[in-house]
Scaffold this motif. Structure first.
Motif, PDB file in Angstrom:
ATOM      1  N   LYS A  22       0.816  -1.160  -0.118  1.00  0.00           N
ATOM      2  CA  LYS A  22       0.049  -0.096  -0.197  1.00  0.00           C
ATOM      3  C   LYS A  22       0.816   1.239   0.115  1.00  0.00           C
ATOM      4  O   LYS A  22       1.912   1.444   0.754  1.00  0.00           O
ATOM      5  CB  LYS A  22      -0.906   0.009   1.206  1.00  0.00           C
ATOM      6  N   CYS A  25      -4.140   3.023  -2.734  1.00  0.00           N
ATOM      7  CA  CYS A  25      -3.206   2.703  -3.977  1.00  0.00           C
ATOM      8  C   CYS A  25      -2.218   1.698  -3.486  1.00  0.00           C
ATOM      9  O   CYS A  25      -1.802   1.571  -2.567  1.00  0.00           O
ATOM     10  CB  CYS A  25      -2.440   4.085  -4.397  1.00  0.00           C
ATOM     11  N   VAL A  29      -9.616   6.534  -1.086  1.00  0.00           N
ATOM     12  CA  VAL A  29      -8.765   5.681  -2.026  1.00  0.00           C
ATOM     13  C   VAL A  29      -7.505   5.171  -1.466  1.00  0.00           C
ATOM     14  O   VAL A  29      -6.976   5.915  -0.809  1.00  0.00           O
ATOM     15  CB  VAL A  29      -8.459   6.758  -3.317  1.00  0.00           C
ATOM     16  N   GLU A  79       1.277   5.684  -0.877  1.00  0.00           N
ATOM     17  CA  GLU A  79       0.635   6.974  -1.174  1.00  0.00           C
ATOM     18  C   GLU A  79       0.241   7.312  -2.599  1.00  0.00           C
ATOM     19  O   GLU A  79       0.871   6.631  -3.458  1.00  0.00           O
ATOM     20  CB  GLU A  79       1.488   8.066  -0.757  1.00  0.00           C
ATOM     21  N   CYS A  80      -1.089   7.701  -2.960  1.00  0.00           N
ATOM     22  CA  CYS A  80      -1.506   7.941  -4.274  1.00  0.00           C
ATOM     23  C   CYS A  80      -0.807   8.955  -4.823  1.00  0.00           C
ATOM     24  O   CYS A  80      -0.194   9.998  -4.156  1.00  0.00           O
ATOM     25  CB  CYS A  80      -3.209   8.102  -4.234  1.00  0.00           C
ATOM     26  N   GLN A  94      -5.308   1.825  -8.143  1.00  0.00           N
ATOM     27  CA  GLN A  94      -6.105   2.880  -7.346  1.00  0.00           C
ATOM     28  C   GLN A  94      -7.517   2.338  -6.935  1.00  0.00           C
ATOM     29  O   GLN A  94      -8.085   1.739  -8.072  1.00  0.00           O
ATOM     30  CB  GLN A  94      -6.246   4.044  -7.839  1.00  0.00           C
TER      31      GLN A  94
END
Length: 142
Positions: free
Chosen positions: A55, A79, A77, A57-58, A65
Protein backbone atom coordinates in the motif's frame (compact mmCIF):
# COMPACT_ATOMS: atom_id res chain seq x y z
CA UNK A 1 29.41 -85.58 6.57
CA UNK A 2 31.95 -85.76 3.72
CA UNK A 3 34.46 -82.94 3.60
CA UNK A 4 33.38 -81.79 0.14
CA UNK A 5 29.82 -81.26 1.30
CA UNK A 6 30.98 -79.44 4.42
CA UNK A 7 33.27 -77.14 2.42
CA UNK A 8 30.62 -76.38 -0.16
CA UNK A 9 28.16 -75.60 2.64
CA UNK A 10 30.63 -73.25 4.32
CA UNK A 11 31.35 -71.65 0.94
CA UNK A 12 27.62 -71.24 0.35
CA UNK A 13 27.13 -69.64 3.78
CA UNK A 14 30.10 -67.30 3.27
CA UNK A 15 28.96 -66.41 -0.23
CA UNK A 16 25.41 -65.85 0.97
CA UNK A 17 26.57 -63.57 3.81
CA UNK A 18 28.60 -61.51 1.31
CA UNK A 19 25.46 -61.12 -0.80
CA UNK A 20 23.51 -60.04 2.28
CA UNK A 21 26.08 -57.36 3.10
CA UNK A 22 26.10 -56.15 -0.51
CA UNK A 23 22.29 -56.16 -0.60
CA UNK A 24 22.19 -54.04 2.55
CA UNK A 25 24.77 -51.63 1.14
CA UNK A 26 22.83 -51.33 -2.12
CA UNK A 27 19.58 -50.71 -0.21
CA UNK A 28 21.24 -47.94 1.79
CA UNK A 29 22.76 -46.45 -1.35
CA UNK A 30 19.39 -46.51 -3.16
CA UNK A 31 17.62 -45.01 -0.16
CA UNK A 32 20.21 -42.24 0.16
CA UNK A 33 20.03 -41.53 -3.58
CA UNK A 34 16.24 -41.44 -3.53
CA UNK A 35 16.24 -39.11 -0.52
CA UNK A 36 18.71 -36.78 -2.22
CA UNK A 37 16.62 -36.77 -5.40
CA UNK A 38 13.44 -35.97 -3.47
CA UNK A 39 15.19 -33.11 -1.63
CA UNK A 40 16.54 -31.74 -4.92
CA UNK A 41 13.13 -31.88 -6.61
CA UNK A 42 11.46 -30.24 -3.61
CA UNK A 43 13.97 -27.38 -3.71
CA UNK A 44 13.55 -26.90 -7.46
CA UNK A 45 9.79 -27.35 -7.75
CA UNK A 46 8.65 -25.67 -4.52
CA UNK A 47 6.80 -22.46 -5.25
CA UNK A 48 8.50 -19.27 -4.26
CA UNK A 49 6.84 -17.36 -1.47
CA UNK A 50 4.35 -14.92 -2.89
CA UNK A 51 5.26 -11.29 -2.85
CA UNK A 52 2.97 -8.71 -1.39
CA UNK A 53 1.64 -5.64 -3.17
CA UNK A 54 2.49 -2.68 -0.97
CA UNK A 55 0.00 0.00 0.00
CA UNK A 56 1.50 3.35 -1.10
CA UNK A 57 0.59 7.01 -1.16
CA UNK A 58 -1.51 7.81 -4.21
CA UNK A 59 -0.22 10.17 -6.84
CA UNK A 60 1.52 8.05 -9.47
CA UNK A 61 -0.89 7.14 -12.31
CA UNK A 62 0.93 3.79 -12.68
CA UNK A 63 -0.31 2.56 -9.29
CA UNK A 64 -3.44 0.51 -8.78
CA UNK A 65 -6.11 2.75 -7.24
CA UNK A 66 -9.24 1.54 -5.51
CA UNK A 67 -12.02 3.91 -4.44
CA UNK A 68 -13.83 2.24 -1.56
CA UNK A 69 -16.06 2.71 1.45
CA UNK A 70 -16.76 0.53 4.48
CA UNK A 71 -20.24 -0.83 5.04
CA UNK A 72 -20.67 1.72 7.84
CA UNK A 73 -19.79 4.95 6.08
CA UNK A 74 -17.16 7.04 4.29
CA UNK A 75 -14.00 5.51 2.82
CA UNK A 76 -11.40 6.86 0.48
CA UNK A 77 -8.90 5.82 -2.16
CA UNK A 78 -6.23 3.20 -1.55
CA UNK A 79 -3.23 2.78 -3.87
CA UNK A 80 -0.96 -0.24 -4.35
CA UNK A 81 2.36 -0.87 -6.09
CA UNK A 82 4.52 -3.91 -6.76
CA UNK A 83 3.57 -7.41 -7.79
CA UNK A 84 1.76 -9.64 -5.35
CA UNK A 85 -1.32 -9.95 -3.17
CA UNK A 86 -2.75 -7.34 -0.82
CA UNK A 87 -5.48 -8.33 1.59
CA UNK A 88 -7.70 -5.29 1.63
CA UNK A 89 -8.21 -4.14 5.23
CA UNK A 90 -10.34 -1.02 4.98
CA UNK A 91 -11.97 -0.44 8.38
CA UNK A 92 -11.65 -3.32 10.85
CA UNK A 93 -14.92 -5.02 11.65
CA UNK A 94 -16.67 -3.83 8.48
CA UNK A 95 -16.79 -5.06 4.90
CA UNK A 96 -15.02 -2.87 2.35
CA UNK A 97 -16.84 -2.01 -0.84
CA UNK A 98 -14.93 -1.00 -3.98
CA UNK A 99 -16.72 1.55 -6.15
CA UNK A 100 -14.02 2.42 -8.70
CA UNK A 101 -10.88 0.67 -9.91
CA UNK A 102 -7.93 2.11 -11.85
CA UNK A 103 -5.34 -0.48 -12.88
CA UNK A 104 -2.57 1.94 -13.90
CA UNK A 105 0.17 0.00 -15.70
CA UNK A 106 -0.74 -3.27 -13.95
CA UNK A 107 -2.71 -6.37 -14.82
CA UNK A 108 -4.67 -7.27 -11.71
CA UNK A 109 -6.98 -9.90 -10.29
CA UNK A 110 -9.74 -8.55 -8.05
CA UNK A 111 -11.16 -11.07 -5.55
CA UNK A 112 -14.47 -10.26 -3.89
CA UNK A 113 -15.65 -11.41 -0.45
CA UNK A 114 -17.29 -14.50 -1.97
CA UNK A 115 -14.05 -15.61 -3.63
CA UNK A 116 -15.09 -14.63 -7.16
CA UNK A 117 -12.10 -13.51 -9.21
CA UNK A 118 -12.22 -10.88 -11.94
CA UNK A 119 -9.20 -10.02 -14.10
CA UNK A 120 -8.68 -6.42 -15.18
CA UNK A 121 -6.04 -5.52 -17.78
CA UNK A 122 -3.65 -2.59 -17.39
CA UNK A 123 -4.84 0.85 -18.36
CA UNK A 124 -8.48 0.31 -17.31
CA UNK A 125 -10.58 2.78 -15.33
CA UNK A 126 -13.59 0.79 -14.20
CA UNK A 127 -16.59 1.99 -12.20
CA UNK A 128 -17.94 -0.89 -10.12
CA UNK A 129 -21.69 -0.48 -10.11
CA UNK A 130 -22.98 -1.96 -7.94
CA UNK A 131 -20.03 -1.74 -5.57
CA UNK A 132 -18.17 -5.00 -5.00
CA UNK A 133 -17.12 -6.30 -1.60
CA UNK A 134 -13.32 -6.52 -1.84
CA UNK A 135 -11.29 -9.27 -0.15
CA UNK A 136 -7.92 -8.85 -1.86
CA UNK A 137 -6.20 -7.54 -4.95
CA UNK A 138 -3.43 -9.35 -6.77
CA UNK A 139 -1.08 -7.33 -8.98
CA UNK A 140 0.36 -9.71 -11.56
CA UNK A 141 4.10 -9.59 -12.32
CA UNK A 142 5.08 -8.57 -15.86
Amino acid sequence: MPKAQLDSGAFYIRQRSNFSERDEQMKKLRLTGASALIALLAAILAPAPSASAVKVECGDPNFVQVAWHPSNGVGGVACFAGAGKNWFEGVRGFSSWATYLITGNNDITFVDCNGTTIDYPRGKNTPLNPAKCVAWINIKPY
